[in-house]
Structure formats: structure tokens, C-alpha cells
Motif scaffolding. Structure first.
Motif, mmCIF file in Angstrom:
data_model
loop_
_atom_site.group_PDB
_atom_site.id
_atom_site.type_symbol
_atom_site.label_atom_id
_atom_site.label_comp_id
_atom_site.label_asym_id
_atom_site.label_seq_id
_atom_site.Cartn_x
_atom_site.Cartn_y
_atom_site.Cartn_z
ATOM 1 N N UNK A 178 0.810 -1.224 0.000
ATOM 2 C CA UNK A 178 0.000 0.000 0.000
ATOM 3 C C UNK A 178 0.845 1.276 0.000
ATOM 4 N N UNK A 179 1.986 1.211 0.684
ATOM 5 C CA UNK A 179 2.768 2.450 0.840
ATOM 6 C C UNK A 179 3.742 2.688 -0.308
ATOM 7 N N UNK A 180 3.694 1.841 -1.330
ATOM 8 C CA UNK A 180 4.712 1.933 -2.385
ATOM 9 C C UNK A 180 4.836 3.336 -2.975
ATOM 10 N N UNK A 181 3.697 3.977 -3.314
ATOM 11 C CA UNK A 181 3.768 5.312 -3.927
ATOM 12 C C UNK A 181 4.425 6.298 -2.965
ATOM 13 N N UNK A 182 3.969 6.232 -1.727
ATOM 14 C CA UNK A 182 4.502 7.177 -0.736
ATOM 15 C C UNK A 182 5.995 6.981 -0.522
ATOM 16 N N UNK A 183 6.461 5.744 -0.688
ATOM 17 C CA UNK A 183 7.886 5.480 -0.515
ATOM 18 C C UNK A 183 8.699 5.822 -1.752
ATOM 19 N N UNK A 184 8.038 6.304 -2.771
ATOM 20 C CA UNK A 184 8.741 6.631 -4.006
ATOM 21 C C UNK A 184 8.988 5.419 -4.881
ATOM 22 N N UNK A 185 8.242 4.355 -4.635
ATOM 23 C CA UNK A 185 8.422 3.132 -5.421
ATOM 24 C C UNK A 185 7.274 3.024 -6.426
ATOM 25 N N UNK A 186 7.551 3.338 -7.665
ATOM 26 C CA UNK A 186 6.511 3.286 -8.676
ATOM 27 C C UNK A 186 6.632 1.996 -9.488
ATOM 28 N N UNK A 187 5.546 1.231 -9.603
ATOM 29 C CA UNK A 187 5.619 -0.010 -10.397
ATOM 30 C C UNK A 187 6.191 0.214 -11.789
ATOM 31 N N UNK A 188 5.902 1.364 -12.374
ATOM 32 C CA UNK A 188 6.388 1.637 -13.732
ATOM 33 C C UNK A 188 7.899 1.450 -13.810
ATOM 34 N N UNK A 189 8.581 2.001 -12.813
ATOM 35 C CA UNK A 189 10.027 1.953 -12.799
ATOM 36 C C UNK A 189 10.551 0.524 -12.760
#
Lengths: 734, 121, 121
Positions: A178-189
Motif C-alpha cells: 500500500x505504501x509503495x507510492x509514498x515510498x517513491x516506489x513506482x511499479x512503472x520503474x
């Protein structure tokens, strides 16, 4: 690279199957009629799997030949071809041949001309059994030698219990935290990075966890992906792509050509509500076909059923009606599958290196625990001593348990000899029974690996030279059928392996005469019976009057002795005229731990394996003499050559006034080791020496002592040999 | 960030500029209320210069929400950065909207689109 | 689009190594010598990724990290923390503060490039 790894797995698997096939075939002649169908079935399955997997790798040579064998086995299984001795012999030859085909494919990546010819030859023989049946419809199933290659695909679709999925791609299941976006982890990358390491063939985005508008948080990540991925990268490399999200996300990677059960594991691991849902995803992104999924669900259900006693049909019909026909077929295979699954669940394959690493660590833990205990005793805190002693008990239990992980039953090694004995007996025209006892005796894996060759020599020798020809036996009033026995048991920290025969026994006089003739023993020297028997294991000694083509392979029985000594073991020979001979190999239970006797020289500590220590005496300058640069002492009237450890290993430090001599015996030769201090017994975990010290003679390994210091383990064998070799002349005239 | 125009019983939304996690909260605040209008949605993506997964996910939510209520939700005029993101995430087939690939006809010439919308920012 | 990486480390040679690793692959690299300097160079959110050492004078890496995670224009920016194997407790603290990506020193330039590429591509 992944393909190569998969192929390696195939070779290992095929060998395992072939070994199983061999032992089952050998069983057939000895089992009750009631067990026959199951045994035939097992033989069939082994051949079937070897062929089925070979076809996935395009190993046509193996496929073509094994297909015919499988065909015949299928007919035997159905009772259409009767089981008879000649047929079993033929099948055993076929089994050997398939093994050769597998070996050749692995080492040379092709099949030799000789083997091709043998394939054809055997196929013709097999054809004799297949064609003799009055079932013309089935004859189509037998390809003639020439056209074997062409028709196997249609007739035998791969349908092994847990078949390999025909998928050259990796399958990656990703559930972002859930926190991936907030952690700066974008699936796109991550997906783009993945694409750089290989080719993303297909991405399916999952919205299963995306909530309704009311519960939606725009900064939370609800995304999941199923990815079909083509790459030459290793699993580790692919895993590393996700190293930064590993903790908060759910990531599962299935290698190309994985088994259906791996996908079941994947489904179970994802722990999602509907297995069917992820199953569909697997189909959508091309990881599985519809029928593979159906089979997988059936296997899973079978596994569950094994747990809960529910019926397969019920479970699967709940899953999806569409799968009906496929599932029916799968249901018939239920029993087989369950067996396969059960087998899988009972044992776990672990890389031997990992195990060794663990055992090494545990060994260090034990020594470091002992060191801490020592500190606790020095401090004198009773609570600390008490808890340390508890901890040490646990550590020792743990070490014992972890050493047991390496233990395997000797049975498989013994069983191999059934074939050897059977073939030899046929060649020599002798009737021989092999009696195996103690097959479930466990010993260290490294021992099992090394014991095969010496045992082979002993068994061959026993059949060839130990057992008399049938006529001779009859004349002596013995049963014509000779008996070779293989036995294993534990005896006070040692494992004993016996190879026995009920033949004529060893002729002590003849052996002694020959030893004298060869100058291996002085004319007037008196020897005990067992010392005389020992000669048959010494280099350059052979009593067989004519060298038969079986035992006489240019490698003498001394190989046995050398191998056994390398394993820190010894041999014993019992023999009674007319009753037979038993050769006993006595080995330490494990090669990783020895009971050591610690001695000190200067600041250094050395470990002497306890089993070679005879006694310890005080060193007295008075009894000491030197000849040809070799020093000796007189020990109760006998001359004892000495090795001064201080000099031998150039240990610095002042020589103390009182010194001791540790009398050790190896190769029948006693030698005294001159040391400063005796420090007592100590259980020692052997660590191999690093490459820097590998060339160091007289040292066989190192260990870490309780106080954290490193002690070198003396190679007593080597030290003794250096002495006996050098002063041969001086020793005789002293 | 976005321009809205209600016309022919549908909300026409033009998303603009950078749409990343930094804009997600604000975009949600302005965009999600449109979903409660109970009418069709046409989302023009021609002026989106950057988009990340968080905003792509919001479009997924919009599509699913509308579909469940029987309204249309069309994505049109995907800009190149949007196409790249959609392709990477497997969203082209998830949405199933026609995407005009570069090299074909101009991206602003889609049937059913109001040509005046894109440049209105 | 050229992406900007901020490297915060008091060791000039380490910064050089990072510049070396990233420049050739089309990243713009901004250097800062400590946490205070790092905060000054955040440039209103124009930085796409931050690499920061833990142990630094003036303002250490964890304080810097917490500050970055507080600021509205940088709070979602990925941060790679540099750590030595022995600083396990720091790692826990950093995780709690929102640093998910850790690279152990010493590292190969290739490793750093891979780490950066995993996060901003």
C-alpha cells in the motif's frame, strides 16, 4: 542459462528415475504376485517420466529408445506380456542403456554411434516381445527401429503426474504494498527495469484490490501484476530487481519450465481468496494452458484430499463445471498424483553446500559456546554458569541434529550391488545370492559417496575369488549357490560395513609364502593370522593364480585400503578355511567431527585424532638417541621413531624442561610425537584448510578451540609415512 | 491540472501537465467528485506531460466506478507519455480504448471528440 | 526527460563515484556535502531521487531523511540510503522514517546505477 539449469535438473532427475527403475526391476523376481502390478507400474512410471521430460528438451535419442521400452512396460502392466526372467534381463539391459544415453547426452551433448546401434539392436529385441502378442491393433504402437523418431508425439502426449509446463518464460506475480507510492516506489520503474534485463512479454494489471470510491486513498497503491517474462537472467538477478520493495510487497517468481506443483505453490503462497482467479490470470498471460490449469487444480485438490479425506470430484466441481471432462481424466490419475505429491512433501531437497555451511556454523557455535562457558566459570557467577550449561546442552543437541541432516541410509548403495552380483554371477557361471542386512543404517553423505568404489572392489573380489566354482562347492558338501552378504551397523561411534562370502576362506599359509616371496616380510618374522590376512589389501599383492577379467582390472585391493584410510577408517579381515571370508570396513560416523587429543607446543595447539593415540609417556633425554638425522627413543625395549613437532612445524618459543611423547600408530607403524604439553580430549569440528595451506604436509585441517584460537589438526598418517619412507635402511639395522 | 466541461449529458475532462503522486491528492479532490455526477465521462489525455502509477490507478478507479453504474468512461487522445505508461503497466488492454500510436493519424483527430477541448487549458 | 539525482555525502570520492556511475546514463547529478547542504539543494521538488549517506557532519542522514519526508514537495521522492553492513540499527530507524532502499558500501558503480534505475525509469 535458465535452460541449461533446467537441463541439469533433468539429468539428475532422469538418473534418479533410472536407479529406481533398476531396483524395481531387480525386485520383480523376488516379490509376491500381489505386489507385481504396483512394481510394474513403478517401472513404467520411471521410464515414462524419463521419456516425457526428455521430449521437452528435444532429446530425441533418449525419447525414441525409451518410448519403445515404455511401450513394452505398458503392455506388461496390462498383463498382455508375461513377466519372465529373460525379459527382466532385457529390461535391465535397456535400463543400463538409457542411463548411457543420458550420460552421453550430458557429457557430449549427443549420442555416440555405438549407442545408436545398440538402441536399434535392443529395439529389435524388444520388438520380439511386442510382436509375439496377437493384438495387431497394438502393434502400431511399436515403431520399427528406423522410424522410431516420428510417431511418439501423437501416441504419447506428455502426461506425467506432475508434468513440466511447456513455458519458456518466467512468471512473476507482484502485489505492491500500500505504501509503495509514498515510498517513491513506482511499479512503472520496476517494470521498465525488468524490461531492460529481458523482455516483458505480457503484463496483466490487476484491480482486485482497488477499493470503491468511498474507501479509496489516492496516495495508496492497490496494484498487482502478473507478468510473463523472457530473460536469460538468473532467478537471483530477477529477485534483485525487487529488492527495495521486497519487504512491503508480495513477489513470487516461477522459473521457465517449472512443474505444475510450482504453480500450485505460487497460488498457495499468494493466499488470495480465489485460486481460480489467479489461475485465470496465469492462463491470460500465457503461463499455463487451460488444460494445465485443470490438471493443476485437480492435483491441488488431490493434495487437499490427502489432508482432509475429501473427495476430489466434489472439490473440483465446485471450482468450475467447464473443466468437467478434463477433470474426470485427472481424477483417474488421482492416486498416482497423490503419491507424487506425498513424496514431494515428505522430503526436501537442500543444496549440500548450504547444509555444509550450516553444519560449519553450528560447529563454530558449539566451540564458541564452550569458550563462553569457560569464561563463565572463570567469573564464577553461578547463575551464569547454570544458564551457559543449559545453552551448551542445547547447542550440542543442535549439532547432533544438524549432523543427522547429512545422514543417509546405505541401502541405495547396497542395492546397486544386486546388479553387479547378478551380472558377475552370469559371467562366471556361478549361482550367487546377495543377502543385504542393515540397509537402513545411516551414515554421513560424504562417506556414502566415497565408500562405493571400495565396496565395489570387495564385492567383485568376493564373487570372483571368494566363492568357489559350483562343482568345488558341491564336492565340499556346501550348497551350490554361494552367498555374498552385505551388512552395515553402528558400533560405538563407528559405522561398520561388512562384505562377506561363504567361500573357501583365505589360505594363510599361501598368503604368508607369497608375502615372503615378495620380500614383504622377513623369513623368520612371526605374524598373527589377521596380520597375514592384511597382506591381501596391500599394494602389489595378489593371490589369485589367474587374473580373471572381472576382478583383475589392474587396480588392486590396496585401493580399498587407501580409500578407507583416507576416510580415517580401518579394515579388518576374518576368515575361516572352508567357511568363508568377511572383510570389515570400520569408519568414523561422520567425517566432519573427530574426537581429538589436544597437545601444546610453545603458544600453538595441535589436535591429534584420538583414535590413533596409543599412549602418552614422558620424554627423557636419557633414552633418546639419533641416527641418520632421525631421533628415536627406546620404549619398553622397542625402538620408537620420533617426530619433534616443534622442529617439524618450526614453532617458536622456549623449550620447556619437561616434555611428553604422544605415541600414535598408523599403517601399523608406531611413532612418537614430541610435544610440550598434553591438554586433553576435545571434540573437534574439522574445517578444511584454505588453499594457502593446502600444500602443507603433515596437517589435515584446522579447528577453532573453545578459547577462540585456531588449532591445526595433525595428519598422523602423513607424518608416519614420511618417517617410514625415509629411514628404511636405518630402521632395519637399528 | 484539469478542465471540466459538461456537455451532451457527459462530463468532458481534460487532464493536463504532470500527474504524479505529488498531484494525486489534489487531483483526487478535484476529479473524483465528477464520478458522483452520475453521467458519462470523457477524459482527454492529450496534454498530460507525465503520469505515474498513482494517477493511472485513479483512472482505473474512474473507469470501474462508471462501468458499475452503466455510464461510459472514455479515455481519448492519449499523449505519448501516457501511452508509454499504459504500455508499461498493461493498461492499454485493461482500458481497451483506442490508442493512436505515433506515426498514424494525428492524436487530436479522434471521432466523437470535441476538437476544441484539448487546447483549452 | 533528464532526471535529477541528489547525492548527499561528505566524502568527495564517493560523490564522484556516484556522479561517474550516473552521468553516463543521462542523469543530472547534484552534489551536497551534508544534510544541511542537501536540504538547500532540494530545489523545490525538482529532484527525482535522493542518495544519502547516514553518517555525516552538521546534519546526519536520518535527520535529513526525516526532513525530506516532511516537506510537501519532496515527501514522495525515493531515497536510497547508503549504509555499512554494521549499521543495522540505523537501518531499522531509517526504515521507520520511510527509507526503503538501502545500498551497502562499498558498492560498484554498476550497482548504484541499477539501484537508481529500479526507482526512476
Amino acid at each position: 542459462m535458465s535452460m541449461e539449469a533446467a537441463l541439469q535438473t533433468y539429468f539428475a532427475e532422469a538418473r534418479e528415475m533410472l536407479e529406481d527403475m533398476e531396483s524395481r526391476l531387480l525386485e520383480i523376481e523376488h516379490i509376491d504376485a500381489g505386489e507385481l502390478p504396483e512394481t510394474l507400474n513403478a517401472v513404467f512410471r520411471a521410464a515414462h517420466t524419463v521419456k516425457g521430460s526428455a521430449s521437452l528438451f528435444g532429446l530425441d535419442g533418449i525419447v525414441d529408445f525409451t518410448h519403445v521400452v515404455e511401450n513394452l512396460l505398458d503392455r506388461m502392466r496390462d498383463g498382455e506380456v508375461a513377466v519372465e526372467e529373460d525379459l527382466i534381463s532385457l529390461l535391465l539391459r535397456c535400463q543400463s542403456h538409457i542411463t548411457t544415453l543420458v550420460d552421453e547426452t550430458e557429457t557430449d551433448e549427443q549420442i555416440s554411434e555405438d549407442s545408436r546401434r545398440l538402441s536399434q539392436h535392443l529395439i529389435v529385441e524388444l520388438g520380439g516381445y511386442l510382436a509375439s502378442e496377437d493384438k495387431p491393433a497394438d502393434k502400431a504402437g511399436l515403431p520399427t527401429a528406423g522410424e522410431a523418431a516420428d510417431d511418439h508425439a501423437e501416441q504419447f502426449p506428455a502426461d506425467a503426474d506432475d508434468e513440466t509446463v511447456d513455458n519458456e518464460c518466467w512468471h512473476i506475480s507482484l502485489r505492491f504494498g500500500r505504501s509503495s507510492f509514498r515510498d517513491g516506489m513506482d511499479p512503472i520503474s520496476f517494470l521498465r527495469f525488468l524490461d531492460g534485463l529481458g523482455t516483458v512479454r505480457q503484463v496483466i494489471i490487476l484491480d482486485d484490490w482497488l477499493p470503491d470510491l468511498a474507501d479509496y486513498d489516492p496516495e495508496s497503491c492497490y496494484l498487482g501484476f502478473e507478468i510473463r517474462y523472457m530473460s536469460q537472467a538468473s532467478k537471483k538477478e530477477i529477485e534483485d530487481v525487487f529488492e527495495f520493495i521486497r519487504e512491503d510487497s508480495d513477489i513470487h517468481i516461477v522459473a521457465p519450465y517449472s512443474r505444475l506443483s510450482d504453480y500450485i505453490d505460487l497460488i498457495n503462497a499468494m493466499g488470495e481468496d480465489s485460486d481460480r482467479r489467479i489461475g485465470e490470470m496465469l492462463i491470460d498471460c500465457g503461463a499455463l494452458t487451460e488444460s494445465e490449469l485443470a490438471k493443476m487444480l485437480a492435483m491441488q485438490a488431490a493434495a487437499e484430499e490427502a489432508d482432509q479425506g475429501r473427495r476430489l470430484g466434489e472439490i473440483v466441481s465446485q471450482e468450475d463445471d467447464r473443466l468437467g471432462p478434463v477433470v474426470d481424466a485427472a481424477a483417474q490419475k488421482q492416486t498416482q498424483m497423490r503419491e507424487a505429491i506425498n513424496r514431494k512433501q515428505k522430503s526436501l531437497r537442500v543444496d549440500a553446500d548450504k547444509l555444509d555451511h550450516l553444519i560449519n556454523l553450528v560447529g563454530e557455535l558449539v566451540t564458541s559456546g564452550a569458550g563462553t562457558f569457560l569464561q563463565a566459570q572463570i567469573l564464577g557467577n553461578p547463575e551464569l554458569i547454570e544458564s551457559m550449561s543449559k545453552l551448551n546442552d542445547l547447542l550440542e543437541e543442535m549439532r547432533d541434529a544438524s549432523l543427522k541432516l547429512r545422514m543417509v541410509a546405505i541401502g541405495a548403495t547396497f542395492t546397486k550391488f544386486q546388479r553387479v552380483v547378478r551380472d558377475m554371477a552370469a559371467d562366471l557361471d556361478k549361482d550367487v545370492d546377495l543377502v543385504i542386512t542393515g540397509a537402513d543404517t545411516e551414515l554421513d553423505k560424504s562417506v556414502v559417496e566415497k565408500i562405493g568404489d571400495p565396496l565395489m572392489h570387495l564385492v567383485r573380489n568376493a564373487v570372483d575369488h571368494g566363492l568357489e566354482p559350483a562343482a568345488e562347492r558341491a564336492a565340499a558338501g556346501k550348497p551350490e549357490t554361494g552367498t555374498i552378504s552385505l551388512n552395515a551397523y553402528h558400533d560405538s561411534g563407528n559405522i561398520v560395513i561388512e562384505v562377506g562370502d561363504d567361500g573357501a576362506g583365505l589360505d594363510a599359509d599361501r598368503i604368508l609364502a607369497k608375502a615372503r616371496e615378495k620380500g614383504m616380510v622377513g623369513e623368520d618374522q612371526q605374524l598373527s593370522r589377521s596380520e597375514i590376512f592384511d597382506f591381501i589389501l596391500k599394494p602389489g599383492f595378489s593371490t589369485a593364480s589367474q587374473v580373471s577379467n572381472i576382478s583383475g582390472r589392474g587396480v588392486g585391493m590396496d585401493v580399498v585400503r587407501r580409500n578407507v584410510i583416507e576416510m580415517r577408517g580401518r579394515t579388518e579381515i576374518d576368515s575361516e578355511p572352508g567357511e568363508g571370508t568377511t572383510i570389515r570396513i570400520i569408519l568414523p560416523l561422520t567425517l566432519a567431527i573427530i574426537d581429538g587429543f589436544v597437545v601444546g607446543v610453545g603458544q600453538a595447539a595441535f589436535v591429534v585424532p584420538l583414535d590413533v593415540v596409543q599412549e602418552c609417556v614422558e620424554f627423557s633425554e636419557a633414552d633418546h638417541e639419533e641416527k641418520d638425522g632421525q631421533s628415536y627413543i627406546n620404549l619398553r625395549g622397542n625402538v620408537l621413531p620420533l617426530v619433534n613437532i616443534r622442529q617439524r612445524f618450526a614453532v617458536r618459543g622456549e623449550r620447556p624442561k619437561r616434555r611428553s611423547v604422544v605415541v600414535v600408530k598408523a599403517d601399523g607403524q608406531s611413532v612418537g610425537l614430541v610435544v610440550d604439553r598434553l591438554m586433553g580430549e576435545f571434540q573437534t569440528v574439522i574445517k578444511p584448510l584454505g588453499p594457502v595451506f593446502a600444500g602443507l604436509s603433515g596437517i589435515s585441517g584446522s579447528t577453532i578451540m573453545g578459547n577462540g584460537e585456531v588449532a591445526l589438526i595433525l595428519d598422523v598418517q602423513g607424518l608416519v609415512q614420511q618417517i617410514t619412507r625415509r629411514p628404511q635402511r636405518s630402521a632395519t639395522h637399528s | 491540472m484539469l478542465q471540466v466541461e459538461s456537455r451532451d449529458g457527459a462530463s468532458h475532462v481534460a487532464l493536463q501537465g504532470e500527474l504524479t503522486i505529488y498531484q494525486a491528492a489534489e487531483l483526487a479532490e478535484r476529479f473524483l467528485p465528477l464520478l458522483r455526477r452520475e453521467e458519462g465521462l470523457v477524459i482527454d489525455l492529450s496534454d498530460v506531460s507525465d503520469m505515474d502509477s498513482s494517477c493511472a490507478q485513479m483512472l482505473m478507479l474512474a473507469r470501474r466506478h462508471c462501468q458499475a453504474r452503466g455510464h461510459g468512461c472514455a479515455l481519448v487522445n492519449h499523449s505519448q507519455p501516457v501511452i508509454d505508461v499504459f504500455e508499461t503497466l498493461g493498461l492499454v488492454s485493461w482500458f481497451g480504448d483506442p490508442v493512436v500510436l505515433p506515426g498514424e493519424s494525428g492524436p487530436k483527430n479522434r471521432p466523437g471528440m470535441d476538437a476544441g477541448m484539448g487546447g483549452g487549458a | 526527460m533528464e532526471k535529477t539525482v541528489l547525492i548527499v555525502d561528505d566524502s568527495a570520492s564517493l560523490r564522484q563515484l556516484v556522479v561517474l556511475a550516473l552521468k553516463g546514463s543521462g542523469f543530472r547529478v547534484v552534489e551536497a556535502t551534508d544534510g544541511v547542504d542537501g536540504l538547500a539543494k532540494l530545489d523545490g521538488g525538482r529532484v527525482h531521487l535522493i542518495i544519502s549517506d547516514v553518517n555525516m557532519p552538521n546534519m546526519d542522514g536520518l535527520t535529513f531523511l526525516k526532513e525530506v519526508k516532511k516537506r510537501p514537495d519532496t515527501r514522495f521522492t525515493p531515497v536510497i540510503m547508503l549504509t555499512t553492513e554494521s549499521a543495522a540499527d540505523k537501518k531499522e530507524e531509517g526504515r521507520a522514517a520511510g527509507a526503503k532502499a538501502w545500498v551497502v558500501k562499498p558498492f560498484q558503480p554498476q550497482q548504484m546505477l541499477a539501484a537508481v534505475n529500479k526507482l526512476i525509469q
